[in-house]
Write an enzyme that holds these catalytic residues in place. Structure first.
Site, PDB file in Angstrom:
ATOM      1  N   ASN A  29       0.874  -1.177   0.000  1.00  0.00           N
ATOM      2  CA  ASN A  29       0.000   0.000   0.000  1.00  0.00           C
ATOM      3  C   ASN A  29       0.909   1.224   0.000  1.00  0.00           C
ATOM      4  OD1 ASN A  29      -1.863   1.995   0.468  1.00  0.00           O
ATOM      5  ND2 ASN A  29      -2.641   1.146   2.389  1.00  0.00           N
TER       6      ASN A  29
ATOM      7  N   ARG B 197      -2.860  -1.997  -3.196  1.00  0.00           N
ATOM      8  CA  ARG B 197      -4.022  -1.134  -3.068  1.00  0.00           C
ATOM      9  C   ARG B 197      -3.883  -0.032  -4.116  1.00  0.00           C
ATOM     10  NH1 ARG B 197      -5.843   1.441   2.354  1.00  0.00           N
ATOM     11  NH2 ARG B 197      -7.953   1.930   1.741  1.00  0.00           N
TER      12      ARG B 197
ATOM     13  N   HIS C 129     -12.944   3.598   0.100  1.00  0.00           N
ATOM     14  CA  HIS C 129     -12.957   2.657   1.224  1.00  0.00           C
ATOM     15  C   HIS C 129     -13.592   1.325   0.822  1.00  0.00           C
ATOM     16  CE1 HIS C 129     -12.782   6.155   4.338  1.00  0.00           C
ATOM     17  NE2 HIS C 129     -11.581   5.607   4.213  1.00  0.00           N
TER      18      HIS C 129
ATOM     19  N   ARG D 292     -10.123  16.436   6.595  1.00  0.00           N
ATOM     20  CA  ARG D 292     -10.902  16.768   5.392  1.00  0.00           C
ATOM     21  C   ARG D 292     -12.274  17.302   5.790  1.00  0.00           C
ATOM     22  NH1 ARG D 292     -10.079  10.979   2.640  1.00  0.00           N
ATOM     23  NH2 ARG D 292      -8.400  10.605   4.131  1.00  0.00           N
TER      24      ARG D 292
ATOM     25  N   ASP E 223      -7.161  14.098  15.682  1.00  0.00           N
ATOM     26  CA  ASP E 223      -7.233  12.758  16.261  1.00  0.00           C
ATOM     27  C   ASP E 223      -8.338  12.694  17.325  1.00  0.00           C
ATOM     28  OD1 ASP E 223      -5.023  10.277  16.684  1.00  0.00           O
ATOM     29  OD2 ASP E 223      -6.394  10.672  18.348  1.00  0.00           O
TER      30      ASP E 223
ATOM     31  N   GLU F 171      -8.364  -4.264   5.465  1.00  0.00           N
ATOM     32  CA  GLU F 171      -8.258  -4.053   4.017  1.00  0.00           C
ATOM     33  C   GLU F 171      -7.105  -4.862   3.431  1.00  0.00           C
ATOM     34  OE1 GLU F 171      -8.330  -0.149   5.583  1.00  0.00           O
ATOM     35  OE2 GLU F 171      -9.300   0.612   3.790  1.00  0.00           O
TER      36      GLU F 171
HETATM   37  P1  ADP Z   1      -6.788   5.658   9.044  1.00  0.00           P
HETATM   38  O1  ADP Z   1      -7.981   6.214   8.329  1.00  0.00           O
HETATM   39  O2  ADP Z   1      -5.579   6.550   8.968  1.00  0.00           O
HETATM   40  O3  ADP Z   1      -6.508   4.191   8.785  1.00  0.00           O
HETATM   41  P2  ADP Z   1      -7.622   4.714  11.649  1.00  0.00           P
HETATM   42  O4  ADP Z   1      -8.653   3.779  11.135  1.00  0.00           O
HETATM   43  O5  ADP Z   1      -6.418   4.154  12.322  1.00  0.00           O
HETATM   44  O6  ADP Z   1      -7.174   5.776  10.584  1.00  0.00           O
HETATM   45  O7  ADP Z   1      -8.365   5.689  12.700  1.00  0.00           O
HETATM   46  C1  ADP Z   1      -7.704   6.730  13.338  1.00  0.00           C
HETATM   47  C2  ADP Z   1      -8.703   7.417  14.260  1.00  0.00           C
HETATM   48  O8  ADP Z   1      -9.169   6.467  15.243  1.00  0.00           O
HETATM   49  C3  ADP Z   1      -8.099   8.593  15.040  1.00  0.00           C
HETATM   50  O9  ADP Z   1      -9.018   9.681  15.082  1.00  0.00           O
HETATM   51  C4  ADP Z   1      -7.944   7.998  16.434  1.00  0.00           C
HETATM   52  O10 ADP Z   1      -7.991   8.959  17.440  1.00  0.00           O
HETATM   53  C5  ADP Z   1      -9.142   7.093  16.499  1.00  0.00           C
HETATM   54  N1  ADP Z   1      -9.005   6.126  17.590  1.00  0.00           N
HETATM   55  C6  ADP Z   1      -8.169   5.069  17.684  1.00  0.00           C
HETATM   56  N2  ADP Z   1      -8.299   4.470  18.903  1.00  0.00           N
HETATM   57  C7  ADP Z   1      -9.230   5.182  19.583  1.00  0.00           C
HETATM   58  C8  ADP Z   1      -9.811   5.088  20.883  1.00  0.00           C
HETATM   59  N3  ADP Z   1      -9.449   4.135  21.723  1.00  0.00           N
HETATM   60  N4  ADP Z   1     -10.745   6.005  21.234  1.00  0.00           N
HETATM   61  C9  ADP Z   1     -11.107   6.979  20.389  1.00  0.00           C
HETATM   62  N5  ADP Z   1     -10.608   7.116  19.142  1.00  0.00           N
HETATM   63  C10 ADP Z   1      -9.681   6.244  18.756  1.00  0.00           C
END
Ligand code: ADP
Length: 409
Positions: free
Chosen positions: A26, A108, A196, A256, A298, A394
Protein backbone atom coordinates in the site's frame (compact mmCIF):
# COMPACT_ATOMS: atom_id res chain seq x y z
CA UNK A 1 19.73 1.68 -1.32
CA UNK A 2 18.79 -1.24 -3.56
CA UNK A 3 19.21 -0.96 -7.29
CA UNK A 4 16.66 -2.85 -9.41
CA UNK A 5 19.37 -5.43 -10.23
CA UNK A 6 20.16 -6.26 -6.60
CA UNK A 7 16.45 -6.61 -5.89
CA UNK A 8 16.00 -8.93 -8.84
CA UNK A 9 18.81 -11.11 -7.54
CA UNK A 10 17.32 -11.13 -4.05
CA UNK A 11 13.78 -12.09 -4.97
CA UNK A 12 14.11 -13.87 -8.26
CA UNK A 13 13.46 -17.58 -8.36
CA UNK A 14 13.72 -19.10 -11.85
CA UNK A 15 9.93 -18.98 -12.04
CA UNK A 16 7.21 -18.06 -9.62
CA UNK A 17 6.09 -20.84 -7.35
CA UNK A 18 2.35 -21.22 -6.83
CA UNK A 19 3.20 -22.06 -3.20
CA UNK A 20 5.01 -18.81 -2.54
CA UNK A 21 3.93 -16.12 -0.10
CA UNK A 22 1.57 -13.32 -1.09
CA UNK A 23 2.77 -9.78 -0.39
CA UNK A 24 0.48 -6.79 0.01
CA UNK A 25 1.75 -3.28 -0.79
CA UNK A 26 0.00 0.00 0.00
CA UNK A 27 2.11 2.85 -1.33
CA UNK A 28 1.31 6.49 -0.56
CA UNK A 29 3.07 9.83 -0.93
CA UNK A 30 5.13 9.48 2.26
CA UNK A 31 4.87 5.80 3.20
CA UNK A 32 4.95 2.29 1.76
CA UNK A 33 3.11 -0.19 3.98
CA UNK A 34 3.38 -3.90 3.35
CA UNK A 35 2.46 -7.31 4.69
CA UNK A 36 3.45 -10.87 3.89
CA UNK A 37 0.84 -13.60 4.00
CA UNK A 38 1.33 -17.35 4.31
CA UNK A 39 1.33 -19.38 1.09
CA UNK A 40 -1.32 -21.91 2.14
CA UNK A 41 -3.64 -20.31 4.64
CA UNK A 42 -3.42 -17.06 2.75
CA UNK A 43 -5.28 -15.21 5.41
CA UNK A 44 -2.52 -15.68 8.02
CA UNK A 45 -0.15 -12.78 8.06
CA UNK A 46 3.54 -13.46 8.75
CA UNK A 47 4.89 -9.91 8.86
CA UNK A 48 3.63 -6.32 8.77
CA UNK A 49 5.96 -3.52 7.88
CA UNK A 50 6.20 0.03 6.66
CA UNK A 51 8.64 2.61 5.50
CA UNK A 52 7.39 5.93 6.82
CA UNK A 53 8.73 9.45 6.48
CA UNK A 54 9.61 9.25 2.77
CA UNK A 55 10.90 12.69 1.79
CA UNK A 56 11.72 13.69 5.37
CA UNK A 57 13.24 10.93 7.53
CA UNK A 58 12.59 7.51 5.97
CA UNK A 59 12.52 4.65 8.46
CA UNK A 60 11.59 0.99 8.14
CA UNK A 61 9.97 -1.13 10.80
CA UNK A 62 8.80 -4.72 10.39
CA UNK A 63 6.83 -6.64 13.02
CA UNK A 64 5.46 -10.12 13.52
CA UNK A 65 1.72 -10.37 14.22
CA UNK A 66 2.48 -10.58 17.97
CA UNK A 67 4.12 -7.14 17.78
CA UNK A 68 7.73 -8.32 18.01
CA UNK A 69 9.96 -6.06 15.90
CA UNK A 70 12.11 -8.06 13.49
CA UNK A 71 13.73 -5.31 11.44
CA UNK A 72 14.40 -1.58 11.75
CA UNK A 73 16.39 0.78 9.55
CA UNK A 74 16.57 4.42 8.55
CA UNK A 75 17.87 6.46 5.62
CA UNK A 76 18.75 10.04 4.78
CA UNK A 77 15.80 11.95 3.27
CA UNK A 78 17.33 12.09 -0.22
CA UNK A 79 18.11 8.36 -0.27
CA UNK A 80 14.56 7.11 -0.82
CA UNK A 81 11.66 8.13 -3.02
CA UNK A 82 8.52 5.97 -3.23
CA UNK A 83 9.99 3.74 -5.95
CA UNK A 84 13.23 3.16 -4.06
CA UNK A 85 11.27 2.54 -0.85
CA UNK A 86 9.17 -0.07 -2.68
CA UNK A 87 12.32 -1.87 -3.79
CA UNK A 88 13.61 -1.80 -0.20
CA UNK A 89 10.30 -3.33 0.88
CA UNK A 90 10.65 -6.05 -1.72
CA UNK A 91 14.22 -6.82 -0.71
CA UNK A 92 13.27 -6.86 2.97
CA UNK A 93 10.36 -9.20 2.21
CA UNK A 94 12.65 -11.54 0.28
CA UNK A 95 15.14 -11.58 3.18
CA UNK A 96 12.42 -12.33 5.70
CA UNK A 97 10.89 -15.24 3.83
CA UNK A 98 14.15 -16.67 2.52
CA UNK A 99 13.35 -20.10 1.16
CA UNK A 100 9.73 -19.47 0.22
CA UNK A 101 9.42 -17.25 -2.85
CA UNK A 102 6.94 -14.44 -3.43
CA UNK A 103 4.13 -15.84 -5.56
CA UNK A 104 2.63 -12.43 -6.24
CA UNK A 105 1.96 -8.96 -4.93
CA UNK A 106 -1.42 -7.37 -4.30
CA UNK A 107 -1.53 -3.57 -4.43
CA UNK A 108 -4.02 -1.13 -3.07
CA UNK A 109 -4.91 1.18 -5.95
CA UNK A 110 -7.25 3.99 -5.01
CA UNK A 111 -8.98 4.53 -8.36
CA UNK A 112 -10.26 2.01 -10.85
CA UNK A 113 -12.51 4.48 -12.69
CA UNK A 114 -15.55 3.04 -14.45
CA UNK A 115 -13.64 0.21 -16.15
CA UNK A 116 -12.20 -1.74 -13.23
CA UNK A 117 -14.92 -3.33 -11.13
CA UNK A 118 -12.74 -6.18 -9.83
CA UNK A 119 -9.09 -6.88 -9.00
CA UNK A 120 -6.96 -7.44 -12.07
CA UNK A 121 -3.51 -8.73 -12.94
CA UNK A 122 -1.37 -5.76 -13.93
CA UNK A 123 0.25 -5.52 -17.35
CA UNK A 124 1.41 -2.55 -19.42
CA UNK A 125 -2.07 -1.87 -20.77
CA UNK A 126 -3.58 -1.87 -17.27
CA UNK A 127 -0.88 0.51 -16.00
CA UNK A 128 -1.53 2.83 -18.94
CA UNK A 129 -5.28 2.80 -18.24
CA UNK A 130 -4.70 3.47 -14.53
CA UNK A 131 -2.33 6.34 -15.33
CA UNK A 132 -5.15 8.03 -17.22
CA UNK A 133 -7.04 8.13 -13.91
CA UNK A 134 -4.28 10.09 -12.10
CA UNK A 135 -6.15 13.41 -12.48
CA UNK A 136 -9.09 11.85 -10.60
CA UNK A 137 -6.89 10.94 -7.58
CA UNK A 138 -3.70 13.00 -7.80
CA UNK A 139 -2.82 12.55 -4.13
CA UNK A 140 -2.82 8.74 -4.21
CA UNK A 141 -2.87 7.16 -7.68
CA UNK A 142 0.64 8.29 -8.80
CA UNK A 143 2.24 6.63 -5.76
CA UNK A 144 0.21 3.42 -6.10
CA UNK A 145 1.41 3.19 -9.70
CA UNK A 146 5.00 4.18 -8.89
CA UNK A 147 5.22 1.11 -6.63
CA UNK A 148 3.77 -1.18 -9.31
CA UNK A 149 6.17 0.15 -11.94
CA UNK A 150 9.21 -0.14 -9.66
CA UNK A 151 8.45 -3.82 -9.06
CA UNK A 152 7.59 -4.50 -12.71
CA UNK A 153 11.00 -3.17 -13.66
CA UNK A 154 13.03 -4.85 -10.93
CA UNK A 155 11.24 -8.20 -10.78
CA UNK A 156 9.13 -8.58 -13.92
CA UNK A 157 8.49 -12.29 -13.25
CA UNK A 158 6.45 -11.52 -10.10
CA UNK A 159 2.74 -11.20 -10.97
CA UNK A 160 1.12 -8.07 -9.58
CA UNK A 161 -2.57 -7.59 -8.85
CA UNK A 162 -4.28 -4.20 -8.55
CA UNK A 163 -7.14 -4.03 -6.01
CA UNK A 164 -9.30 -0.93 -6.17
CA UNK A 165 -10.89 1.22 -3.47
CA UNK A 166 -13.61 2.18 -5.93
CA UNK A 167 -14.49 -1.31 -7.21
CA UNK A 168 -17.01 -2.27 -4.50
CA UNK A 169 -19.08 0.81 -5.37
CA UNK A 170 -19.47 -0.03 -9.05
CA UNK A 171 -22.71 -1.78 -8.08
CA UNK A 172 -24.33 1.58 -7.22
CA UNK A 173 -27.38 2.30 -9.38
CA UNK A 174 -26.79 4.84 -12.15
CA UNK A 175 -28.69 7.57 -10.30
CA UNK A 176 -26.49 7.24 -7.22
CA UNK A 177 -23.45 7.94 -9.40
CA UNK A 178 -24.76 11.06 -11.13
CA UNK A 179 -24.11 14.67 -10.21
CA UNK A 180 -26.63 17.31 -11.28
CA UNK A 181 -24.23 18.61 -13.91
CA UNK A 182 -24.65 18.60 -17.70
CA UNK A 183 -24.51 15.01 -18.92
CA UNK A 184 -21.26 15.38 -20.81
CA UNK A 185 -19.37 15.69 -17.53
CA UNK A 186 -20.60 12.30 -16.36
CA UNK A 187 -19.56 10.83 -19.70
CA UNK A 188 -16.10 12.32 -19.15
CA UNK A 189 -15.86 10.63 -15.75
CA UNK A 190 -17.13 13.33 -13.39
CA UNK A 191 -19.33 11.07 -11.29
CA UNK A 192 -19.66 9.70 -7.79
CA UNK A 193 -17.23 6.78 -7.41
CA UNK A 194 -16.94 6.17 -3.66
CA UNK A 195 -13.88 4.93 -1.72
CA UNK A 196 -12.96 2.66 1.22
CA UNK A 197 -14.32 -0.14 -0.97
CA UNK A 198 -11.81 -2.78 0.18
CA UNK A 199 -12.85 -2.12 3.77
CA UNK A 200 -16.55 -2.41 2.93
CA UNK A 201 -16.00 -5.58 0.94
CA UNK A 202 -14.21 -7.10 3.92
CA UNK A 203 -17.02 -6.02 6.27
CA UNK A 204 -19.67 -7.44 3.91
CA UNK A 205 -17.80 -10.76 3.93
CA UNK A 206 -17.41 -10.86 7.72
CA UNK A 207 -21.06 -9.97 8.20
CA UNK A 208 -22.11 -12.78 5.87
CA UNK A 209 -20.12 -15.19 8.06
CA UNK A 210 -21.23 -13.88 11.46
CA UNK A 211 -24.77 -12.63 10.81
CA UNK A 212 -25.91 -14.12 7.49
CA UNK A 213 -29.53 -13.05 7.76
CA UNK A 214 -28.60 -9.43 8.48
CA UNK A 215 -26.04 -9.51 5.65
CA UNK A 216 -28.88 -10.28 3.24
CA UNK A 217 -30.73 -7.16 4.43
CA UNK A 218 -30.26 -3.37 4.43
CA UNK A 219 -27.07 -2.38 6.22
CA UNK A 220 -25.07 0.81 6.67
CA UNK A 221 -21.36 0.24 7.26
CA UNK A 222 -19.59 3.16 8.96
CA UNK A 223 -15.84 3.28 8.28
CA UNK A 224 -14.81 5.92 10.83
CA UNK A 225 -11.05 6.48 10.88
CA UNK A 226 -8.89 9.45 9.86
CA UNK A 227 -10.71 9.10 6.57
CA UNK A 228 -14.41 8.43 7.16
CA UNK A 229 -17.36 7.37 5.05
CA UNK A 230 -20.62 5.43 5.17
CA UNK A 231 -21.73 2.75 2.73
CA UNK A 232 -25.30 1.55 2.21
CA UNK A 233 -25.38 -2.15 1.33
CA UNK A 234 -28.31 -4.28 0.23
CA UNK A 235 -27.56 -8.00 0.29
CA UNK A 236 -23.86 -7.18 0.61
CA UNK A 237 -23.74 -4.93 -2.45
CA UNK A 238 -23.21 -1.18 -2.37
CA UNK A 239 -26.22 0.94 -3.32
CA UNK A 240 -24.95 4.34 -2.11
CA UNK A 241 -22.01 5.85 -0.28
CA UNK A 242 -21.02 9.21 1.17
CA UNK A 243 -17.74 9.73 -0.71
CA UNK A 244 -18.12 10.86 -4.28
CA UNK A 245 -15.80 12.02 -7.04
CA UNK A 246 -13.02 12.26 -4.47
CA UNK A 247 -12.38 11.07 -0.93
CA UNK A 248 -12.93 14.60 0.40
CA UNK A 249 -16.72 14.33 0.07
CA UNK A 250 -19.26 13.22 2.67
CA UNK A 251 -18.51 13.06 6.38
CA UNK A 252 -16.33 15.36 8.43
CA UNK A 253 -12.92 13.63 8.72
CA UNK A 254 -9.62 14.06 10.57
CA UNK A 255 -8.39 16.86 8.30
CA UNK A 256 -10.90 16.77 5.39
CA UNK A 257 -14.01 18.97 5.40
CA UNK A 258 -16.47 16.52 3.82
CA UNK A 259 -19.46 17.80 1.87
CA UNK A 260 -19.03 21.50 1.13
CA UNK A 261 -21.21 23.93 -0.80
CA UNK A 262 -19.28 24.53 -4.05
CA UNK A 263 -20.20 28.19 -3.60
CA UNK A 264 -17.74 28.31 -0.68
CA UNK A 265 -14.90 27.31 -3.00
CA UNK A 266 -15.94 29.97 -5.54
CA UNK A 267 -16.10 32.59 -2.78
CA UNK A 268 -12.67 31.67 -1.38
CA UNK A 269 -11.08 31.86 -4.82
CA UNK A 270 -12.93 34.96 -6.01
CA UNK A 271 -13.01 37.07 -2.88
CA UNK A 272 -10.13 35.74 -0.79
CA UNK A 273 -7.67 35.08 -3.60
CA UNK A 274 -7.04 31.40 -2.74
CA UNK A 275 -5.39 29.41 -5.50
CA UNK A 276 -6.44 25.91 -6.51
CA UNK A 277 -3.53 24.50 -4.44
CA UNK A 278 -4.57 26.67 -1.46
CA UNK A 279 -8.10 25.25 -1.64
CA UNK A 280 -6.73 21.72 -1.96
CA UNK A 281 -4.59 22.22 1.13
CA UNK A 282 -7.55 23.73 2.99
CA UNK A 283 -10.13 21.04 2.25
CA UNK A 284 -7.80 18.00 2.49
CA UNK A 285 -5.32 18.94 5.23
CA UNK A 286 -6.51 21.87 7.35
CA UNK A 287 -10.23 21.19 7.80
CA UNK A 288 -12.27 18.46 9.46
CA UNK A 289 -11.80 17.70 13.16
CA UNK A 290 -8.48 19.59 13.07
CA UNK A 291 -9.86 22.74 11.47
CA UNK A 292 -13.05 22.92 13.54
CA UNK A 293 -11.34 22.18 16.86
CA UNK A 294 -8.05 23.99 16.30
CA UNK A 295 -6.73 21.25 18.61
CA UNK A 296 -6.22 17.93 16.85
CA UNK A 297 -7.27 15.74 13.92
CA UNK A 298 -7.23 12.76 16.26
CA UNK A 299 -10.38 11.67 18.10
CA UNK A 300 -8.42 10.59 21.16
CA UNK A 301 -6.78 14.01 21.34
CA UNK A 302 -10.18 15.69 21.11
CA UNK A 303 -11.76 13.47 23.74
CA UNK A 304 -8.89 14.38 26.11
CA UNK A 305 -9.09 18.12 25.43
CA UNK A 306 -10.92 20.57 27.75
CA UNK A 307 -11.38 23.06 24.85
CA UNK A 308 -15.05 23.76 23.97
CA UNK A 309 -14.05 23.80 20.28
CA UNK A 310 -12.82 20.18 20.63
CA UNK A 311 -16.23 19.14 21.96
CA UNK A 312 -17.92 21.04 19.13
CA UNK A 313 -15.75 19.29 16.52
CA UNK A 314 -16.81 15.90 17.92
CA UNK A 315 -20.44 17.04 17.99
CA UNK A 316 -20.20 18.07 14.31
CA UNK A 317 -18.57 14.73 13.42
CA UNK A 318 -21.46 12.87 15.07
CA UNK A 319 -24.10 15.19 13.57
CA UNK A 320 -22.74 14.63 10.06
CA UNK A 321 -22.71 10.83 10.52
CA UNK A 322 -26.29 10.90 11.82
CA UNK A 323 -27.55 13.06 8.95
CA UNK A 324 -25.81 10.98 6.29
CA UNK A 325 -27.05 7.77 7.91
CA UNK A 326 -30.58 9.11 7.52
CA UNK A 327 -29.90 9.83 3.86
CA UNK A 328 -28.50 6.33 3.25
CA UNK A 329 -31.42 4.74 5.12
CA UNK A 330 -33.68 6.56 2.63
CA UNK A 331 -31.62 5.20 -0.28
CA UNK A 332 -32.01 1.70 1.21
CA UNK A 333 -35.75 2.13 1.88
CA UNK A 334 -35.25 1.31 5.58
CA UNK A 335 -32.56 -0.13 7.78
CA UNK A 336 -31.83 -3.53 9.36
CA UNK A 337 -28.34 -3.01 10.70
CA UNK A 338 -25.43 -0.64 11.22
CA UNK A 339 -21.80 -1.79 11.42
CA UNK A 340 -19.05 0.34 12.98
CA UNK A 341 -15.47 -0.14 11.84
CA UNK A 342 -11.98 1.52 11.58
CA UNK A 343 -10.11 3.44 14.31
CA UNK A 344 -12.99 5.43 15.80
CA UNK A 345 -15.73 2.94 14.92
CA UNK A 346 -13.86 0.03 16.53
CA UNK A 347 -12.39 1.78 19.57
CA UNK A 348 -14.55 4.67 20.72
CA UNK A 349 -17.69 3.52 22.56
CA UNK A 350 -18.68 7.11 23.35
CA UNK A 351 -18.79 8.15 19.69
CA UNK A 352 -20.73 4.95 18.88
CA UNK A 353 -23.22 5.77 21.65
CA UNK A 354 -23.66 9.35 20.44
CA UNK A 355 -24.23 8.23 16.84
CA UNK A 356 -26.65 5.51 17.97
CA UNK A 357 -28.57 8.07 20.05
CA UNK A 358 -28.86 10.33 16.99
CA UNK A 359 -30.13 7.37 14.96
CA UNK A 360 -32.56 6.15 17.66
CA UNK A 361 -35.50 7.24 15.46
CA UNK A 362 -34.38 4.60 12.93
CA UNK A 363 -34.64 1.90 15.60
CA UNK A 364 -31.09 1.57 16.95
CA UNK A 365 -30.98 0.50 20.61
CA UNK A 366 -27.50 -0.01 22.02
CA UNK A 367 -26.68 -2.33 24.91
CA UNK A 368 -24.40 -0.30 27.18
CA UNK A 369 -22.33 -3.23 28.43
CA UNK A 370 -21.88 -4.72 24.98
CA UNK A 371 -21.00 -1.29 23.56
CA UNK A 372 -18.37 -0.76 26.25
CA UNK A 373 -16.90 -4.20 25.42
CA UNK A 374 -17.00 -3.20 21.76
CA UNK A 375 -16.95 -6.29 19.62
CA UNK A 376 -19.59 -8.26 17.78
CA UNK A 377 -23.22 -7.27 18.27
CA UNK A 378 -23.53 -4.24 20.55
CA UNK A 379 -27.29 -3.61 20.22
CA UNK A 380 -29.86 -4.78 22.76
CA UNK A 381 -31.65 -8.07 22.17
CA UNK A 382 -34.76 -7.18 20.19
CA UNK A 383 -33.41 -3.86 18.89
CA UNK A 384 -35.28 -3.22 15.61
CA UNK A 385 -31.95 -2.33 14.00
CA UNK A 386 -28.92 -4.44 14.93
CA UNK A 387 -25.67 -2.63 15.68
CA UNK A 388 -22.32 -4.38 15.23
CA UNK A 389 -18.65 -3.59 15.70
CA UNK A 390 -16.48 -5.45 13.18
CA UNK A 391 -12.74 -4.70 12.85
CA UNK A 392 -11.84 -4.04 9.24
CA UNK A 393 -8.86 -5.55 7.45
CA UNK A 394 -8.26 -4.05 4.02
CA UNK A 395 -4.87 -5.72 3.81
CA UNK A 396 -6.34 -9.21 4.25
CA UNK A 397 -8.90 -8.36 1.56
CA UNK A 398 -6.09 -7.44 -0.85
CA UNK A 399 -4.19 -10.63 0.03
CA UNK A 400 -7.29 -12.70 -0.66
CA UNK A 401 -7.96 -10.95 -3.96
CA UNK A 402 -4.33 -11.35 -5.00
CA UNK A 403 -4.36 -15.05 -4.10
CA UNK A 404 -7.58 -15.58 -6.06
CA UNK A 405 -6.19 -13.87 -9.17
CA UNK A 406 -2.87 -15.74 -8.84
CA UNK A 407 -4.76 -19.03 -8.69
CA UNK A 408 -6.07 -18.32 -12.20
CA UNK A 409 -2.61 -17.74 -13.71
P1 ADP B 1 -6.79 5.66 9.04
O1 ADP B 1 -7.98 6.21 8.33
O2 ADP B 1 -5.58 6.55 8.97
O3 ADP B 1 -6.51 4.19 8.79
P2 ADP B 1 -7.62 4.71 11.65
O4 ADP B 1 -8.65 3.78 11.14
O5 ADP B 1 -6.42 4.15 12.32
O6 ADP B 1 -7.17 5.78 10.58
O7 ADP B 1 -8.37 5.69 12.70
C1 ADP B 1 -7.70 6.73 13.34
C2 ADP B 1 -8.70 7.42 14.26
O8 ADP B 1 -9.17 6.47 15.24
C3 ADP B 1 -8.10 8.59 15.04
O9 ADP B 1 -9.02 9.68 15.08
C4 ADP B 1 -7.94 8.00 16.43
O10 ADP B 1 -7.99 8.96 17.44
C5 ADP B 1 -9.14 7.09 16.50
N1 ADP B 1 -9.00 6.13 17.59
C6 ADP B 1 -8.17 5.07 17.68
N2 ADP B 1 -8.30 4.47 18.90
C7 ADP B 1 -9.23 5.18 19.58
C8 ADP B 1 -9.81 5.09 20.88
N3 ADP B 1 -9.45 4.13 21.72
N4 ADP B 1 -10.75 6.00 21.23
C9 ADP B 1 -11.11 6.98 20.39
N5 ADP B 1 -10.61 7.12 19.14
C10 ADP B 1 -9.68 6.24 18.76
Amino acid sequence: MSSPETVTQAVAPAKVSPDGCVAVVNAGSSSVKFAIYEPDARQDVRYHGKIEGIGTAPRLKVERPDGETVSERSWRAEALDVQAATLEVLRTAADLIRGSPIAGIGHRVVHGGTDFAAPIRVDDAVVAALKRLIPLAPLHQPFNLAAIEAIAQAAPHIPQVACFDTAFHRSQPALAQLFGLPRKFAEEGVRRYGFHGLSYEYIAGRLAETAPELARGRVIAAHLGNGASLCAMKGGRCVATTMGFTAVDGLLMGTRCGTLDPGVVLYLMDEKGLSVRDVEDLVYRRSGLLGVSGVSSDMRGLRASPEPAAAEAIALFVYRVVREAGSLAAALGGLDGLVFTAGIGENDPQTRAEIAAGCAWLGLELDETRNARGSGRVSRDGSPVEVWVIPTNEEAMIARHAAAVLATI
